[in-house]
Design a protein around this motif. Structure first.
Motif, PDB file in Angstrom:
ATOM      1  N   THR A  61       0.832  -1.207   0.000  1.00 37.03           N
ATOM      2  CA  THR A  61       0.000   0.000   0.000  1.00 37.03           C
ATOM      3  C   THR A  61       0.862   1.251   0.000  1.00 37.03           C
ATOM      4  OG1 THR A  61      -1.747  -1.172   1.192  1.00 37.03           O
ATOM      5  CG2 THR A  61      -1.824   1.230   1.216  1.00 37.03           C
ATOM      6  N   LEU A  62       1.917   1.270   0.835  1.00 35.44           N
ATOM      7  CA  LEU A  62       2.814   2.418   0.865  1.00 35.44           C
ATOM      8  C   LEU A  62       3.546   2.563  -0.469  1.00 35.44           C
ATOM      9  CD1 LEU A  62       4.389   2.097   4.420  1.00 35.44           C
ATOM     10  CD2 LEU A  62       2.714   3.797   3.665  1.00 35.44           C
ATOM     11  N   ALA A  63       4.017   1.463  -1.030  1.00 36.00           N
ATOM     12  CA  ALA A  63       4.737   1.541  -2.299  1.00 36.00           C
ATOM     13  C   ALA A  63       3.854   2.122  -3.395  1.00 36.00           C
ATOM     14  CB  ALA A  63       5.240   0.148  -2.701  1.00 36.00           C
ATOM     15  N   SER A  64       2.581   1.736  -3.414  1.00 32.59           N
ATOM     16  CA  SER A  64       1.651   2.273  -4.403  1.00 32.59           C
ATOM     17  C   SER A  64       1.428   3.772  -4.204  1.00 32.59           C
ATOM     18  CB  SER A  64       0.318   1.528  -4.314  1.00 32.59           C
ATOM     19  OG  SER A  64      -0.634   2.073  -5.203  1.00 32.59           O
ATOM     20  N   ALA A  65       1.269   4.182  -2.937  1.00 30.15           N
ATOM     21  CA  ALA A  65       1.060   5.608  -2.653  1.00 30.15           C
ATOM     22  C   ALA A  65       2.293   6.426  -3.012  1.00 30.15           C
ATOM     23  CB  ALA A  65       0.700   5.795  -1.182  1.00 30.15           C
ATOM     24  N   PHE A  66       3.480   5.895  -2.723  1.00 32.72           N
ATOM     25  CA  PHE A  66       4.705   6.651  -3.006  1.00 32.72           C
ATOM     26  C   PHE A  66       4.953   6.803  -4.499  1.00 32.72           C
ATOM     27  CE2 PHE A  66       6.622   5.056   1.261  1.00 32.72           C
ATOM     28  CZ  PHE A  66       5.821   5.952   1.954  1.00 32.72           C
ATOM     29  N   SER A  67       4.482   5.856  -5.281  1.00 34.80           N
ATOM     30  CA  SER A  67       4.680   5.935  -6.731  1.00 34.80           C
ATOM     31  C   SER A  67       3.634   6.799  -7.423  1.00 34.80           C
ATOM     32  CB  SER A  67       4.664   4.533  -7.343  1.00 34.80           C
ATOM     33  OG  SER A  67       3.376   3.940  -7.190  1.00 34.80           O
ATOM     34  N   ASP A  68       2.611   7.216  -6.695  1.00 35.14           N
ATOM     35  CA  ASP A  68       1.528   8.030  -7.252  1.00 35.14           C
ATOM     36  C   ASP A  68       1.932   9.503  -7.202  1.00 35.14           C
ATOM     37  OD1 ASP A  68      -0.884   9.286  -7.934  1.00 35.14           O
ATOM     38  OD2 ASP A  68      -2.096   7.799  -6.867  1.00 35.14           O
ATOM     39  N   PRO A  69       1.926  10.212  -8.324  1.00 34.51           N
ATOM     40  CA  PRO A  69       2.303  11.635  -8.302  1.00 34.51           C
ATOM     41  C   PRO A  69       1.261  12.525  -7.641  1.00 34.51           C
ATOM     42  CG  PRO A  69       1.566  11.012 -10.499  1.00 34.51           C
ATOM     43  CD  PRO A  69       1.628   9.741  -9.694  1.00 34.51           C
ATOM     44  N   ARG A  70       0.080  11.998  -7.377  1.00 33.97           N
ATOM     45  CA  ARG A  70      -0.972  12.782  -6.725  1.00 33.97           C
ATOM     46  C   ARG A  70      -0.824  12.711  -5.206  1.00 33.97           C
ATOM     47  NH1 ARG A  70      -6.049   9.519  -8.545  1.00 33.97           N
ATOM     48  NH2 ARG A  70      -4.602   7.927  -7.755  1.00 33.97           N
ATOM     49  N   PRO A  71      -1.462  13.619  -4.489  1.00 31.94           N
ATOM     50  CA  PRO A  71      -1.505  13.453  -3.033  1.00 31.94           C
ATOM     51  C   PRO A  71      -2.343  12.235  -2.667  1.00 31.94           C
ATOM     52  CG  PRO A  71      -2.939  15.265  -3.715  1.00 31.94           C
ATOM     53  CD  PRO A  71      -2.176  14.839  -4.939  1.00 31.94           C
ATOM     54  N   ALA A  72      -1.916  11.533  -1.616  1.00 29.83           N
ATOM     55  CA  ALA A  72      -2.624  10.334  -1.172  1.00 29.83           C
ATOM     56  C   ALA A  72      -2.513  10.228   0.339  1.00 29.83           C
ATOM     57  CB  ALA A  72      -2.052   9.093  -1.842  1.00 29.83           C
ATOM     58  N   LEU A  73      -3.483   9.564   0.953  1.00 27.76           N
ATOM     59  CA  LEU A  73      -3.481   9.347   2.395  1.00 27.76           C
ATOM     60  C   LEU A  73      -3.617   7.857   2.677  1.00 27.76           C
ATOM     61  CD1 LEU A  73      -5.094  11.385   5.203  1.00 27.76           C
ATOM     62  CD2 LEU A  73      -5.641   8.957   5.071  1.00 27.76           C
ATOM     63  N   VAL A  74      -2.773   7.350   3.576  1.00 28.61           N
ATOM     64  CA  VAL A  74      -2.835   5.957   4.014  1.00 28.61           C
ATOM     65  C   VAL A  74      -3.173   5.964   5.501  1.00 28.61           C
ATOM     66  CG1 VAL A  74      -1.600   3.770   4.241  1.00 28.61           C
ATOM     67  CG2 VAL A  74      -1.119   5.285   2.286  1.00 28.61           C
ATOM     68  N   HIS A  75      -4.356   5.455   5.833  1.00 29.04           N
ATOM     69  CA  HIS A  75      -4.847   5.416   7.213  1.00 29.04           C
ATOM     70  C   HIS A  75      -4.480   4.049   7.791  1.00 29.04           C
ATOM     71  CE1 HIS A  75      -8.646   5.410  10.023  1.00 29.04           C
ATOM     72  NE2 HIS A  75      -7.518   5.529  10.692  1.00 29.04           N
ATOM     73  N   VAL A  76      -3.559   4.044   8.775  1.00 30.84           N
ATOM     74  CA  VAL A  76      -3.032   2.802   9.324  1.00 30.84           C
ATOM     75  C   VAL A  76      -3.509   2.636  10.760  1.00 30.84           C
ATOM     76  CG1 VAL A  76      -0.967   1.430   9.771  1.00 30.84           C
ATOM     77  CG2 VAL A  76      -0.967   3.111   7.897  1.00 30.84           C
ATOM     78  N   HIS A  77      -4.286   1.605  11.011  1.00 33.78           N
ATOM     79  CA  HIS A  77      -4.703   1.288  12.377  1.00 33.78           C
ATOM     80  C   HIS A  77      -3.542   0.597  13.092  1.00 33.78           C
ATOM     81  CE1 HIS A  77      -8.987   2.340  12.196  1.00 33.78           C
ATOM     82  NE2 HIS A  77      -8.923   1.960  10.919  1.00 33.78           N
ATOM     83  N   VAL A  78      -3.046   1.214  14.168  1.00 33.37           N
ATOM     84  CA  VAL A  78      -1.906   0.650  14.895  1.00 33.37           C
ATOM     85  C   VAL A  78      -2.336   0.294  16.313  1.00 33.37           C
ATOM     86  CG1 VAL A  78      -0.194   1.873  13.522  1.00 33.37           C
ATOM     87  CG2 VAL A  78      -1.056   2.918  15.620  1.00 33.37           C
ATOM     88  N   ASP A  79      -1.480  -0.469  16.953  1.00 35.30           N
ATOM     89  CA  ASP A  79      -1.715  -0.933  18.325  1.00 35.30           C
ATOM     90  C   ASP A  79      -2.085   0.239  19.225  1.00 35.30           C
ATOM     91  OD1 ASP A  79      -1.673  -2.048  20.832  1.00 35.30           O
ATOM     92  OD2 ASP A  79       0.363  -2.857  20.676  1.00 35.30           O
ATOM     93  N   PRO A  80      -3.238   0.196  19.895  1.00 33.98           N
ATOM     94  CA  PRO A  80      -3.674   1.325  20.718  1.00 33.98           C
ATOM     95  C   PRO A  80      -3.059   1.357  22.100  1.00 33.98           C
ATOM     96  CG  PRO A  80      -5.344  -0.391  20.755  1.00 33.98           C
ATOM     97  CD  PRO A  80      -4.269  -0.863  19.820  1.00 33.98           C
ATOM     98  N   ASN A  81      -2.002   0.596  22.344  1.00 38.44           N
ATOM     99  CA  ASN A  81      -1.454   0.510  23.698  1.00 38.44           C
ATOM    100  C   ASN A  81       0.034   0.820  23.782  1.00 38.44           C
ATOM    101  OD1 ASN A  81      -3.885  -0.453  25.153  1.00 38.44           O
ATOM    102  ND2 ASN A  81      -3.667  -2.204  23.764  1.00 38.44           N
ATOM    103  N   PRO A  82       0.505   1.924  23.176  1.00 37.90           N
ATOM    104  CA  PRO A  82       1.898   2.289  23.422  1.00 37.90           C
ATOM    105  C   PRO A  82       2.079   2.590  24.908  1.00 37.90           C
ATOM    106  CG  PRO A  82       0.725   4.106  22.374  1.00 37.90           C
ATOM    107  CD  PRO A  82      -0.202   2.923  22.364  1.00 37.90           C
ATOM    108  N   THR A  83       3.269   2.266  25.437  1.00 39.97           N
ATOM    109  CA  THR A  83       3.414   2.300  26.891  1.00 39.97           C
ATOM    110  C   THR A  83       4.500   3.224  27.403  1.00 39.97           C
ATOM    111  OG1 THR A  83       4.895   0.394  26.759  1.00 39.97           O
ATOM    112  CG2 THR A  83       2.548  -0.049  27.150  1.00 39.97           C
TER     113      THR A  83
END
Length: 529
Positions: free
Chosen positions: A504-526
């Motif tokens: 997904t990141l590789a596809s976004a980085f190769s796109d000349p347009r602006p793009a947003l990647v919404h990544v759900h990450v672990d909600p428990n940083p400590t």
């Protein structure tokens, strides 16, 4: 030179100063400045003033040039002040031009009038004024330019009543070259060189002003001549030493005890382009004394408030070069290079460690990373080394949230030859999310990566560390960043599985347009520090 309007004279001046790309959000007090807009000027519209200032800040930092910002009277300036503060801490040369009500109405405090306009943004501008006469407007802007671009650089402010622009003036346009940097006192720099020659385990602490002055290659040459390990100053807003270099040792934490323990292995520390030191949390006084300190800085306030050490005032490139010419190449043993952790395995939910390691693997060469993930800053340091020696990394240094999303847009406009990647927390993203509209309108090559842990995690973590309990106002969650982005014209995708992230990141980085990647990450940083 004959008479012409203040507007015409000012536009001539702005052309000469290279201030023809202007970021703004206009109102009725700006109409006389904007009317008959020249074809060779560009007006970059933002939908809220804080985002406008942050976009201009990113543009200025990436281009290494001053930028004009156009705001609307007291209300617009008020909206912008959080990121005027950020620009001040970032040392960004912004010339902020704000509209003011018509002069004849000002005694009655009219609608849209700014009372004591020049005082409003203080103390977070280097200089401000509202010219006493309409014909003084071009000279005031020239004055502001020269203050903003002298080290230490920073924002300035000029308030202009609406009717000034149509007034006639015969005053000549101020014409002066930009004022350059300055070198150190020769005796002081020799004293530092002698101290370094006598040291056995020297260290350098690199601050953001090194990259700001384009002096990273010079600092690398100095470190290599000394075989000195290099640390990054706490909360630095720029990358001032390549993080894959064998002399790179890591990052100082913004806390007294940890910083003192980290530096205890050295017998002399040179702090270049940073305070000694910037702290965020207090956990008591450090038991370990700091080694002898020397500070190179162009900021008299940084040198004056340092609790200890020997200060030398100089712009960084000239100071580092002068020092490199005087120190001897010793026979020291270079410190052991930094060992980075291995990339973690893909999991669900995605860990911040995995997200940053994947970003590091997929980031285009010579990319610019613009960061604002307060709860994951140390994880970024561990897994996403910045190697570019020319504005490879930007972040806000004030702690005011919402800077990096719009700043990334400005950086991408300034450097269309490089891929800009904004790595953002979910909470940080929402402060200036409407800047996505400008990204779409300008069609800039920027990718926004939102690491969504569904909370203001930094507040929660520090609260728990301080024995706080039942802290309100930290839970977020349920924000659909992909829908927000697409509603403003930016292509977006959501990622929940670790295996999906790299493609997904590789596809976004190769796109000349602006793009947003919404990544759900672990909600428990400590942990933070």
């Amino acid at each position: 030179m004959g008479t012409r309007t203040v507007r015409t004279a000012t536009r001539e001046l702005l052309r000469e100063l290279g201030l023809t790309t202007i970021f703004g959000n206009p109102g009725t007090t700006e109409i006389p400045f904007l009317t008959g807009w020249p074809d060779d000027f560009t007006y970059v519209l933002g939908l809220q003033e804080a985002g406008v200032v942050a976009m201009a800040d990113g543009y200025s930092q990436a281009s290494r040039q001053p930028v004009l910002v156009n705001l609307h009277s007291a209300g617009g300036v008020g909206h912008s002040l959080g990121h005027v503060f950020t620009a001040y801490r970032n040392r960004t040369p912004l010339i902020i031009l704000a509209g003011q009500q018509t002069r004849s109405l000002l005694p009655d405090e009219p609608f849209l009038g700014a009372v004591e306009a020049a005082n409003f943004p203080k103390p977070y501008v280097k200089w401000s004024c509202e010219p006493a006469r309409a014909e003084d407007v071009p000279a005031a802007i020239a004055h502001a330019y020269h203050v903003a671009t002298q080290a230490p650089q920073g924002p300035v402010f000029v308030s202009v009543p609406a009717d000034d622009w149509d007034a006639e003036t015969g005053k000549p346009i101020p014409r002066r070259p930009r004022i350059p940097g300055y070198g150190p006192d020769p005796d002081a720099i020799q004293g530092l060189a002698d101290a370094l020659d006598a040291s056995e385990r020297p260290a350098i602490v690199a601050g953001g002003a090194v990259d700001h002055d384009g002096a990273v290659p010079d600092l690398v040459a100095l470190a290599e001549r000394l075989d000195a390990g290099v640390w990054v100053a706490p909360m630095s807003g720029r990358c001032s030493f390549p993080e894959d270099h064998p002399l790179f040792l890591g990052f100082l934490q913004p806390e007294r005890i940890l910083a003192a323990r980290t530096l205890a292995e050295h017998d002399l520390v040179l702090v270049a382009g940073a305070p000694a030191f910037l702290y965020h949390v207090h956990r008591g006084e450090a038991e370990d004394a700091l080694p002898p300190l020397y500070l190179l800085s162009d900021d008299e306030q940084v040198l004056a408030r340092a609790a200890e050490g020997t200060g030398i005032r100089t712009t960084l490139k000239l100071g580092i070069r002068a020092l490199t010419e005087r120190v001897s190449a010793g026979d020291r043993t270079a410190p052991k290079p930094l060992v980075r952790p291995e990339k973690p395995v893909a999991t669900t939910p995605i860990t911040a460690e995995y997200a940053y390691a994947t970003l590091s693997e997929t980031l285009p060469d010579n990319g610019i990373v613009v960061e604002e993930t307060p709860s994951h800053r140390n994880i970024l340091h561990d897994y996403l080394p910045i190697t570019s020696t020319d504005t490879g990394f930007l972040t806000g240094t004030s702690g005011t949230l919402g800077y990096s999303l719009p700043a990334a847009i400005g950086a991408a406009m300034a450097r269309p030859d490089r891929k800009v990647v904004a790595v953002l927390g979910d909470g940080s993203s929402m402060y200036c999310v409407q800047a996505l509209w400008t990204a779409a309108r300008q069609n800039v090559p920027v990718t926004f990566v939102v690491l969504d842990n569904a909370q203001y995690a930094a507040v929660r973590i520090l609260g728990q560390t301080a024995d706080g309990s039942k802290l309100p106002g930290t839970d977020l969650g349920g924000i659909d960043f992909a829908a927000l982005a697409m509603g403003m014209g930016v292509h977006a995708v959501t990622v929940t599985e670790g295996a999906e992230l790299a493609p997904t990141l590789a596809s976004a980085f190769s796109d000349p347009r602006p793009a947003l990647v919404h990544v759900h990450v672990d909600p428990n940083p400590t942990a933070l520090y």
